[in-house]
Design an enzyme around this catalytic site. Structure first.
Site, short mmCIF file in Angstrom:
data_model
loop_
_atom_site.label_atom_id
_atom_site.label_comp_id
_atom_site.label_asym_id
_atom_site.label_seq_id
_atom_site.Cartn_x
_atom_site.Cartn_y
_atom_site.Cartn_z
N TYR A 195 0.88 -1.25 0.03
CA TYR A 195 0.23 0.09 -0.11
C TYR A 195 0.69 1.22 0.01
CZ TYR A 195 -3.19 -3.68 1.31
OH TYR A 195 -4.02 -4.60 1.48
N HIS B 85 -8.41 -0.41 -5.92
CA HIS B 85 -7.70 -0.89 -5.23
C HIS B 85 -6.17 -0.59 -5.24
CE1 HIS B 85 -10.81 -3.96 -3.95
NE2 HIS B 85 -10.99 -4.07 -5.23
#
Length: 149
Positions: free
Chosen positions: A22, A100
């Protein structure tokens, strides 16, 4: 036009969790980037995050009542199993774009399946913050195309 950007479970921990997948960007930084692009696109954007599935469904219901023009959603882990979130999104007449930060198809097998995918206009994954920005552009394009029909 108004777009609702939804962040699901654990996404308030961006910048703190699993930087390999991330990065180190925070949710506040993601929201700021989305709002900056929205300003350039002359679009109103609201960003909402919750770790409570029922609260997410309630916000989606409210979006229906408000008549939002599009929804961009990163449902986090709910992507893979929440039929409640999926059914709430299916109520909307506005386009839904699933995003995402990481490439969910290049990760653990359980992340490869999205219960949201069949009701979403499309899915963007693997581009970090850019996934959200691409998602906003795609959502606005879909919303505008729907208005001209």
């Amino acid at each position: 036009m108004k777009v609702l950007v939804l962040h699901g479970i654990n996404l308030n921990m961006f910048g703190k969790r699993d930087p390999k997948h991330y990065g180190t960007v925070t949710l506040a930084e993601i929201d700021a980037a989305v709002k900056a692009l929205a300003k350039d696109l002359d679009v109103e954007v609201e960003c909402y995050q919750t770790n409570l599935e029922g609260a997410m469904a309630e916000r989606i219901h409210k979006a229906h009542a408000e008549g939002v023009d599009a929804v961009v959603i990163n449902a986090g882990a709910w992507t893979h199993y929440s039929y409640g979130i999926r059914d709430a999104l299916a109520i909307l007449t506005a386009p839904v774009v699933e995003v995402h930060m990481s490439n969910i198809h290049g990760r653990e097998a359980f992340r490869h399946h999205s219960v949201l995918a069949e009701i979403a206009k499309g899915q963007i994954a693997g581009f970090g913050v850019e996934s959200y920005l691409l998602g906003l552009r795609a959502a606005m394009s879909a919303a505008r195309a729907g208005k001209t029909k």
